[in-house]
Design an enzyme around this catalytic site. Structure first.
Site, PDB file in Angstrom:
ATOM      1  N   LYS A 177     -10.324  -8.933  58.197  1.00  0.00           N
ATOM      2  CA  LYS A 177     -10.129  -7.958  59.289  1.00  0.00           C
ATOM      3  C   LYS A 177      -8.653  -8.026  59.718  1.00  0.00           C
ATOM      4  CE  LYS A 177     -14.982  -7.896  60.716  1.00  0.00           C
ATOM      5  NZ  LYS A 177     -15.726  -9.042  60.164  1.00  0.00           N
ATOM      6  N   TYR A 193     -17.284 -22.167  37.663  1.00  0.00           N
ATOM      7  CA  TYR A 193     -18.267 -22.804  38.553  1.00  0.00           C
ATOM      8  C   TYR A 193     -17.683 -24.081  39.130  1.00  0.00           C
ATOM      9  CZ  TYR A 193     -22.825 -20.700  39.081  1.00  0.00           C
ATOM     10  OH  TYR A 193     -23.856 -19.919  39.501  1.00  0.00           O
ATOM     11  N   GLU A 250     -19.503 -26.022  42.093  1.00  0.00           N
ATOM     12  CA  GLU A 250     -20.304 -26.443  43.252  1.00  0.00           C
ATOM     13  C   GLU A 250     -19.846 -27.810  43.749  1.00  0.00           C
ATOM     14  OE1 GLU A 250     -23.712 -25.454  41.032  1.00  0.00           O
ATOM     15  OE2 GLU A 250     -24.615 -24.364  42.693  1.00  0.00           O
ATOM     16  N   ASP A 262     -17.033 -16.915  67.353  1.00  0.00           N
ATOM     17  CA  ASP A 262     -16.879 -16.093  66.153  1.00  0.00           C
ATOM     18  C   ASP A 262     -15.679 -15.190  66.398  1.00  0.00           C
ATOM     19  OD1 ASP A 262     -16.939 -14.173  64.205  1.00  0.00           O
ATOM     20  OD2 ASP A 262     -19.091 -13.805  64.311  1.00  0.00           O
ATOM     21  N   THR A 309     -14.180 -14.155  59.690  1.00  0.00           N
ATOM     22  CA  THR A 309     -13.994 -13.515  58.397  1.00  0.00           C
ATOM     23  C   THR A 309     -12.494 -13.495  58.120  1.00  0.00           C
ATOM     24  OG1 THR A 309     -14.064 -11.402  59.549  1.00  0.00           O
ATOM     25  CG2 THR A 309     -16.069 -12.080  58.399  1.00  0.00           C
TER      26      THR A 309
HETATM   27  N1  DSN Z   1     -19.260  -5.037  59.957  1.00  0.00           N
HETATM   28  C1  DSN Z   1     -18.281  -5.720  60.768  1.00  0.00           C
HETATM   29  C2  DSN Z   1     -17.541  -4.790  61.647  1.00  0.00           C
HETATM   30  O1  DSN Z   1     -17.359  -3.655  61.254  1.00  0.00           O
HETATM   31  O2  DSN Z   1     -17.098  -5.170  62.707  1.00  0.00           O
HETATM   32  C3  DSN Z   1     -18.876  -6.831  61.498  1.00  0.00           C
HETATM   33  O3  DSN Z   1     -19.450  -7.701  60.571  1.00  0.00           O
END
Ligand code: DSN
Length: 435
Positions: free
Chosen positions: A230, A56, A58, A201, A227
């Site tokens: 990807k 933990y 925080e 984004d 994110t």
């Molecule tokens: N689920 C993602 C995608 O497949 O592009 C987006 O958050």
């Protein structure tokens, strides 16, 4: 005879161990073409499966609510520094558990409930958190949605007209099924015209930005979310980037771009999250270090070369691609002229060993659970070392599958060919130093 060695998981939970084995085999023996997926390195997996998950912490490095944080402090600092270096930002928050949380944190930082935000429609390639009515972003805020023109390009005229009419406090640019470079600068102009914050984004294209093959929104947008799993090829997770410098944490700060780092940090904790996922933070740091290496630029270039080759080959087979091609890692295919729905294509391609997702196309007359299109991408295939020659083969398999989508024997025959190719491109190469 010696008994076979079992891992702790195999010994203690054979059901889960078996399912993980099956999923690993599914990835290994098939072609992952969902554009938001990738294959992480063994180094990333090792960090992700470490003791760090027990801790933990925080707060932020140097300011935690728990003892024993000296090592996780160092890890989070490395992750933040690497993110800042990779994307050229003053500040990086690496604690958002995933992309949705990152975007919601930005709204918590910059908006009050009921304020107006504007984003790309989900069924035109946007994202749930860009203002979909059934997401927090559309429930708690007044969401205005722009779209794409019939040709598939973001309709900048519509976006500007909507911005002038509704004066959003925040505009989002980015999405999950857009095949062209995102017009960051054009949206900056629109945001400035109406005095809105601009959120970019870049989740889908972060790896391409890192590799220098897609424009970087850092320095254009007020805040950038991404994110990490990807095109960036890390573990699941997210990063929020901004410029400006954190101010005294306990002081009330004005919602201004120079205060963005403090606003973002507070929005993550205590705003929407508690303890950071330290194993995830460490794995993000490892992935960022991989992305800082020259080989990652080669990778990002190859992702795009592969996507362009696949797009051309599909168009030779008379597939209709939104925008007529791609600049990125993905393409959106309208299957209407083939007499097959996205759902039918997704199922048949799955039988052939090619994993894709059904997807709406802009102005789709069909519903999201059985839309007119499919979305294809090359990040995972490129990680395995596949190049243009393989993309041409794959385009042929996709075409054969869609043409014979109800013939299970034909699909199984394609699957055998797919598996033969997969053997030549192992999933776990350990070190991604070649492309
Ligand atoms: N689920 C993602 C995608 O497949 O592009 C987006 O958050």
């Amino acid at each position: 005879m010696d008994k076979p060695m079992h891992t702790p998981l195999q010994q203690h939970d054979a059901q889960i161990a078996d399912l993980i084995k099956k999923e690993t085999a599914r990835q290994k023996d098939g072609l992952e073409m969902i554009p938001s997926e990738n294959h992480t390195s063994d180094a990333v997996l090792e960090a992700l499966g470490s003791r760090l998950t027990d801790k933990y912490s925080e707060g932020y490095p140097g300011m935690r609510y728990y003892g024993g944080c000296e090592h996780v402090d160092a890890i989070e600092t490395l992750a933040r520094d690497r993110a800042k270096q990779l994307f050229g930002a003053d500040h990086a928050n690496v604690q958002a558990h995933s992309g949705c949380a990152a975007n919601i944190a930005v709204y918590v930082a910059l908006l009050d409930p009921g304020d107006t935000l504007m984003g790309l429609k989900l069924d035109h390639g946007g994202h749930m958190t860009h203002g979909l009515k059934v997401s927090v972003s559309g429930m708690y805020f007044n969401s205005i949605q722009y779209g794409c023109s019939k040709d598939g390009y973001i309709d900048l005229d519509e976006a500007r007209a909507l911005a002038l009419a509704h004066r959003p406090k925040l505009i989002v640019v980015g999405g999950s099924a857009y095949a062209r470079q995102y017009p960051w600068a054009e949206f900056r102009t629109i945001a400035d015209e109406v005095g809105a914050f601009l959120l970019a984004d870049m989740s889908h294209v972060a790896g391409l930005v890192a590799g220098g093959v897609h424009p970087n929104p850092v320095g254009i947008a007020d805040v950038v979310t991404t994110t990490t799993h990807k095109t960036l090829r890390g573990p699941r997770g997210a990063i929020i980037l901004s410029n400006g410098h954190p101010s005294t944490p306990l002081k009330r700060v004005e919602r201004a771009t120079e205060n963005m780092p403090t606003l973002i940090d507070r929005a993550i904790i205590p705003g929407i999250q508690g303890g950071p996922h330290n194993h995830q933070t460490a794995a993000i740091a490892v992935a960022l270090n991989e992305a800082l290496q020259p080989a990652f630029t080669t990778y990002a270039n190859q992702v795009i070369k592969n996507a362009k080759t696949l797009a051309e080959a599909l168009m030779e087979h008379e597939y209709e691609l939104m925008t007529g091609g791609t600049d990125t890692h993905l393409m959106l295919v309208d299957l209407t002229n083939k007499g097959v729905t996205g759902k039918q294509a997704e199922r048949a391609l799955g039988v052939s060993g090619i994993t894709v997702n059904k997807n709406t196309i802009p102005h789709d007359p069909r519903k999201p659970f059985d839309p007119s299109g499919i979305r294809l991408g090359t990040p995972a295939l490129t990680t395995r070392g596949m190049k243009e020659a393989e993309m041409k083969l794959i385009a042929g398999w996709i075409d054969r599958t869609i043409s014979h989508h109800e013939n299970e024997n034909a699909l199984k025959a394609i699957r055998r060919e797919v598996e033969e190719l997969c053997v030549q491109f192992p999933l776990h190469r350990g070190v991604y130093d070649v492309c």
